[in-house]
Structure formats: C-alpha cells, structure tokens
Design a protein around this motif. Structure first.
Motif, PDB file in Angstrom:
ATOM      1  N   THR A 215     -31.278 -15.308  50.811  1.00  0.00           N
ATOM      2  CA  THR A 215     -31.007 -16.333  49.791  1.00  0.00           C
ATOM      3  C   THR A 215     -31.572 -17.690  50.176  1.00  0.00           C
ATOM      4  OG1 THR A 215     -28.851 -16.732  50.832  1.00  0.00           O
ATOM      5  CG2 THR A 215     -28.923 -15.136  49.022  1.00  0.00           C
ATOM      6  N   ASP A 216     -31.768 -17.916  51.486  1.00  0.00           N
ATOM      7  CA  ASP A 216     -32.274 -19.213  51.948  1.00  0.00           C
ATOM      8  C   ASP A 216     -33.790 -19.317  51.834  1.00  0.00           C
ATOM      9  OD1 ASP A 216     -29.682 -19.777  52.569  1.00  0.00           O
ATOM     10  OD2 ASP A 216     -29.867 -19.268  54.696  1.00  0.00           O
TER      11      ASP A 216
ATOM     12  N   LEU B   2     -33.352  -9.768  59.956  1.00  0.00           N
ATOM     13  CA  LEU B   2     -34.463  -9.726  59.014  1.00  0.00           C
ATOM     14  C   LEU B   2     -35.606  -8.870  59.575  1.00  0.00           C
ATOM     15  CD1 LEU B   2     -35.323 -10.792  56.264  1.00  0.00           C
ATOM     16  CD2 LEU B   2     -36.381 -12.750  57.430  1.00  0.00           C
ATOM     17  N   ILE B   3     -35.879  -8.974  60.868  1.00  0.00           N
ATOM     18  CA  ILE B   3     -36.934  -8.176  61.498  1.00  0.00           C
ATOM     19  C   ILE B   3     -36.551  -6.692  61.499  1.00  0.00           C
ATOM     20  CG2 ILE B   3     -38.059  -7.706  63.707  1.00  0.00           C
ATOM     21  CD1 ILE B   3     -37.944 -10.729  64.269  1.00  0.00           C
ATOM     22  N   VAL B   4     -35.307  -6.388  61.838  1.00  0.00           N
ATOM     23  CA  VAL B   4     -34.861  -4.988  61.897  1.00  0.00           C
ATOM     24  C   VAL B   4     -34.893  -4.358  60.511  1.00  0.00           C
ATOM     25  CG1 VAL B   4     -32.899  -3.493  62.420  1.00  0.00           C
ATOM     26  CG2 VAL B   4     -33.457  -5.399  63.941  1.00  0.00           C
ATOM     27  N   GLU B   5     -34.443  -5.075  59.496  1.00  0.00           N
ATOM     28  CA  GLU B   5     -34.422  -4.514  58.149  1.00  0.00           C
ATOM     29  C   GLU B   5     -35.834  -4.339  57.597  1.00  0.00           C
ATOM     30  OE1 GLU B   5     -32.785  -2.771  54.883  1.00  0.00           O
ATOM     31  OE2 GLU B   5     -31.829  -3.353  56.787  1.00  0.00           O
ATOM     32  N   SER B   6     -36.746  -5.235  57.987  1.00  0.00           N
ATOM     33  CA  SER B   6     -38.130  -5.093  57.547  1.00  0.00           C
ATOM     34  C   SER B   6     -38.758  -3.826  58.116  1.00  0.00           C
ATOM     35  CB  SER B   6     -38.932  -6.328  57.985  1.00  0.00           C
ATOM     36  OG  SER B   6     -40.302  -6.161  57.699  1.00  0.00           O
TER      37      SER B   6
ATOM     38  N   ARG C 111     -34.184 -25.792  54.318  1.00  0.00           N
ATOM     39  CA  ARG C 111     -33.615 -24.788  55.246  1.00  0.00           C
ATOM     40  C   ARG C 111     -34.728 -23.979  55.919  1.00  0.00           C
ATOM     41  NH1 ARG C 111     -29.893 -23.008  58.773  1.00  0.00           N
ATOM     42  NH2 ARG C 111     -29.505 -20.765  58.593  1.00  0.00           N
ATOM     43  N   MET C 112     -35.740 -23.555  55.174  1.00  0.00           N
ATOM     44  CA  MET C 112     -36.806 -22.751  55.741  1.00  0.00           C
ATOM     45  C   MET C 112     -37.692 -23.581  56.677  1.00  0.00           C
ATOM     46  SD  MET C 112     -35.933 -19.914  54.707  1.00  0.00           S
ATOM     47  CE  MET C 112     -37.243 -19.099  55.604  1.00  0.00           C
ATOM     48  N   ALA C 113     -37.815 -24.869  56.428  1.00  0.00           N
ATOM     49  CA  ALA C 113     -38.569 -25.711  57.360  1.00  0.00           C
ATOM     50  C   ALA C 113     -37.901 -25.742  58.724  1.00  0.00           C
ATOM     51  CB  ALA C 113     -38.692 -27.134  56.787  1.00  0.00           C
ATOM     52  N   PHE C 114     -36.572 -25.759  58.699  1.00  0.00           N
ATOM     53  CA  PHE C 114     -35.845 -25.717  59.976  1.00  0.00           C
ATOM     54  C   PHE C 114     -36.007 -24.355  60.658  1.00  0.00           C
ATOM     55  CE2 PHE C 114     -31.789 -24.081  61.705  1.00  0.00           C
ATOM     56  CZ  PHE C 114     -31.777 -24.779  62.899  1.00  0.00           C
ATOM     57  N   LEU C 115     -35.920 -23.260  59.870  1.00  0.00           N
ATOM     58  CA  LEU C 115     -36.011 -21.920  60.469  1.00  0.00           C
ATOM     59  C   LEU C 115     -37.427 -21.584  60.921  1.00  0.00           C
ATOM     60  CD1 LEU C 115     -33.734 -19.974  57.944  1.00  0.00           C
ATOM     61  CD2 LEU C 115     -33.178 -20.610  60.301  1.00  0.00           C
TER      62      LEU C 115
END
Length: 479
Positions: A13-14, A49-53, A20-24
């Motif tokens: 959702t982010d 996110l990496i595992v689900e991808s 928010r994405m600039a920080f991540l």
C-alpha cells in the motif's frame, strides 16, 4: 517496477506514497546503532516483499541484479538491497547457492545447481558497481521457499503411481515435478533439501542419475543397494519391452493394411511379401512378449518376497511380545491359583453359613414364645360357639295347605321396598361387606402386631409389664 512493466506480486500500500518510498529506497545507515528504528523499518518492509516475489515466480533463488530490476520505481532502484541480503544471510533466512549445495554432501546434485563458482570478472564488476561483498550475479537460496518446494515434491511422489518404486531416474523426476519446479535448478535444490532431511538419496550408476525415496514405514531413506539397482534394471527392461511390443504390434498392423491396399491394386506378389513381413514381425513380438512376461514374473516374485519378509518380521515381533507377556506364567502356576481361589470361596461360604445359623438358633426361643402368644390370641378372638338356641317345637309346622294366612301374619312381615333392587345395588352392597370384612381383618393384624411389639419391648428393656398393660398399649396404638 519499471514503467509499463507489471509486477510479479501485489504491490504494498505504501508503493504510491512518494515520501514513504523515498525513505525506503534510501541507503541504510552505516551502523544500526545510529538509528535502530530506521534500520528495522526498512528490513521489515523489504524482507517479506522479496520472499513473496520469489514465491510468485515459482523460484527459490534470488539475485541482487534481479531485485534491482524488479523493484525499480520511477527509474530508480532501491539503494539498501545489499544490506537487506546481508541481514538475511546473517539470520539464516537465505544462503549462498554454493554453500547450500556443499552443506548437503557430495553427489551429482551438488554439481547440478546453477552458479557454484563465481568468476573473478563478476566479482570485479560487482565491486565497480558498488555492491560491496554481494555480487550482482550471486544466487541466494531462500530457505523458507526451498522447504516448501521439497515438501510439495515429496507429496507429489507419495500420491503418484511411482510410489511403489524406490529408485527413479532424473528424467522421471523432471516429469513428476513439472508443475512444482519451473526449472532444473529449482528441482535440484528441492532434492538437496529432501536429501538434507533424509527423505532421498542420490547416486550415479553407469552415467545415469538416480534418486531413491524413503518408503512407507521407514524413518529415513536407506542407501542404494545392489538389490535396488537390480530391481531398477528389471523395471526399466519391463518398460522398454512394453514399448517395443507395442511398436511391433503397430508395425504388424501397418503391414496388414499395406497388403490389403496392394491386393486391391492387383499387386499380389508385393501383397504376399507384406504378409510375410507381418508374420516375421508378429513372431518377433511374440518372443519379446514372452520375455516381458518373464520379467513381470520376476518382479512379482520380488514383490511377494518383500511381502513375505514383512510378514516374517511381524511374526517375529509377535512371538517376542508374546514371550515377554507370558514370562513367569505356567500351567502349574495357573492351576495353583485356581485351587487357591476355590479354597477361599469355600471358606467364605462356610463363614456365611455359620453366621446365618447362629442368628437363627439365637432366635429359636423367642420364636416359640411368640408362636404360643399368637395361638392364645387366636383362641381368645374366636367367636363363642356355645350359643343358647331355642328349643325345637314339639308340634309340626303348618304346611302351605293347612296354614291360615291371617292379617296379623302379613303385618308382621317386612315391608316390600318401593324401588326394585338391581344387580348394581347388590354389587355395591357386596363391596361394602367386603370392605367391612377387610377392615376387621386389618384391625386384628394391627392388634397382633401391637401385642407382639409390647412383648418384645418388655424383653429388651426388662420392664415387668403385665399382659393387661400390653393390651392397653396396643389399644392406644390402634386408637
């Protein structure tokens, strides 16, 4: 993700929040102690996110280059993925593909997985691109995903028609896992995980890759033996013979069709040649079919011997268990126990008879006295039979003819009831008399019981009550 490219997994959702994405997407601090919240927030975002991808792509491996391409947003790649992979390595959630293969042991599986040795050129290229100690082309195994694949592969084998065979070729494994493992590398990694869990073992026989599964009832897989190889050779020969017999049957049918066609064209000589070829093919098919039956018979005997061995093992276990359960038990001991039980039962019966007899003897005197008292009460309560009856008249009674029916005689008779007496009235009167007789008998019984209670009370308390006082007490009780 690059513009116009569809993500292989649902976006968080982010993802549309630029701030928010600039920080991540920014790089990690050099040390976690500087800002633990900043560090942990990024790790907790990128790890699932990496595992689900990888799960959605059906892969169990991840590379830094693929991650940079997959998670590109608005032309920018995340700067902290190197730190995320290093964190996963330290926690044991991922492992280098080469280390994963080497940790299981030697075997052809260890040399079948992708990039076991990283070329120096790639190390140099990754260093120039600023990835530090994580090369762009280095493949990392996600432990969670490879365990899922291994479990699915084992389930597929146990539910397939091949479950009765302990040895399978690598080609058969590829066909079995076609819907589970998208490529050969994934299949090899899943087999390595099963080998680590002792569910499979691998071997190389005459340049052929073989996989052996643990059978039902076995805690772990056993090494490949000469018996296993012999059974595998027979099973492979059976399959080859079946395919050859089927092909010869199709060839014989083809010769027959050609002979029909040539005969219709009037080419009798060529048609006869086709029929001779058909006979030759059928003879060869019959010979191969006989060999096939022999191979099947041998396999049936082997299966029967395996069943017999299991039955013998069950018999041996049963004998051992029966021997332990009957330890210290003999026929003489059983007879002795039965005799003791019978003796104790006889003793108990004697004691019961003695106690019952003593109670009766002690009550004999009282019973006799009570019977005498009851007899006297019956004599006293009996009606007096010495009634004074009128004298028998000396003159004969008048007969019907001689009797004079005067008015005085008729007046002395009771009056005739006005109403007619019915059967129902008679029944009521009879019931009333029965109730009266029953009440009289009940009264007598109460009187006797009261008298008996008075006598017993006199004997127990030692009170010298007279018979008169006993009757008075009984009368009071009845009133």
């Amino acid at each position: 993700f690059s513009q116009g490219e569809r993500s292989p997994s649902p976006l968080p959702t982010d993802w549309e929040d630029d701030e928010r994405m600039a920080f991540l997407f920014s790089a990690f601090k050099e040390n976690r102690d500087v800002d633990p919240t900043d560090w942990d927030s990024k790790i907790n975002f990128w790890t699932p996110l990496i595992v689900e991808s990888c799960r959605r792509r059906g892969s169990v491996c991840v590379r830094l280059q693929d991650l940079n391409d997959s998670f590109r947003r608005k032309g920018s790649a995340p700067l902290g993925l190197v730190t995320v992979i290093q964190s996963l390595l330290r926690s044991g959630k991922v492992q280098k593909e080469s280390d994963f293969a080497a940790s299981v042991g030697s075997g052809w599986l260890s040399w079948s997985v992708g990039l076991l040795l990283v070329r120096p050129l790639k190390w140099t290229l990754s260093a120039l691109l600023g990835t530090g100690r994580v090369p762009l082309e280095e493949s990392f195994v996600v432990i969670e995903l490879v365990k899922e694949k291994a479990s699915a592969l084992l389930t597929a084998y146990q539910s397939s028609p091949l479950v009765g065979r302990s040895l399978l070729s690598f080609q058969e494994m590829r066909s079995l896992a076609s819907h589970i493992c998208p490529d050969e590398t994934t299949l090899c990694l899943a087999l390595l995980q099963l080998q680590r869990e002792k569910y499979v073992t691998v071997s190389l026989h005459e340049e052929e890759k073989l996989v052996k599964f643990s059978q039902a009832g076995q805690g772990r897989v056993s090494p490949v033996t000469e018996v296993d190889l012999g059974i595998y050779q027979l099973q492979r020969s059976e399959k080859l013979l079946e395919e050859r017999v089927e092909a010869l049957g199709q060839e014989a049918e083809k010769c027959k069709e050609q002979a029909k066609a040539l005969l219709q064209e009037g080419k009798k000589t060529q048609a006869l040649r086709c029929l001779r070829g058909r006979k030759h093919v059928e003879k060869k098919a019959d010979r191969l079919y006989a060999q096939l039956e022999t191979v099947k018979g041998i396999l049936d005997r082997i299966a029967s011997s395996h069943t017999d061995r299991l039955v013998m093992q069950a018999y041996q276990a049963g004998v051992a268990a029966l021997r332990i359960s009957l330890k210290g038990v003999s026929a003489a001991r059983a007879e002795n126990l039965v005799d003791q039980i019978q003796e104790l039962c006889d003793t108990q019966d004697d004691v019961n008879r003695t106690l019952a007899g003593g109670a009766l003897d002690s009550a004999d005197g009282e019973s006799g006295e009570l019977e005498e008292e009851l007899k006297s009460l019956l004599e006293e309560g009996a009606p007096d039979t010495s009634l004074t009856l009128p004298e028998v008249p000396a003159q004969p009674l008048a007969t019907k003819e001689s009797a004079v029916l005067d008015d005085a005689f008729f007046r002395s008779l009771p009056s005739v009831p006005a109403a007619k007496i019915t059967d129902e009235d008679l029944e009521k009167e009879l019931c009333r008399l029965k109730l009266w007789v029953f009440s009289l008998l009940l009264w007598l019984c109460h009187l006797l019981m009261a008298y008996a209670d008075g006598l017993l009370l006199t004997n127990v308390l030692g009170d010298e009550l007279s018979s008169t006082r006993v009757f008075c007490c009984a009368a009071d009780l009845l009133i």
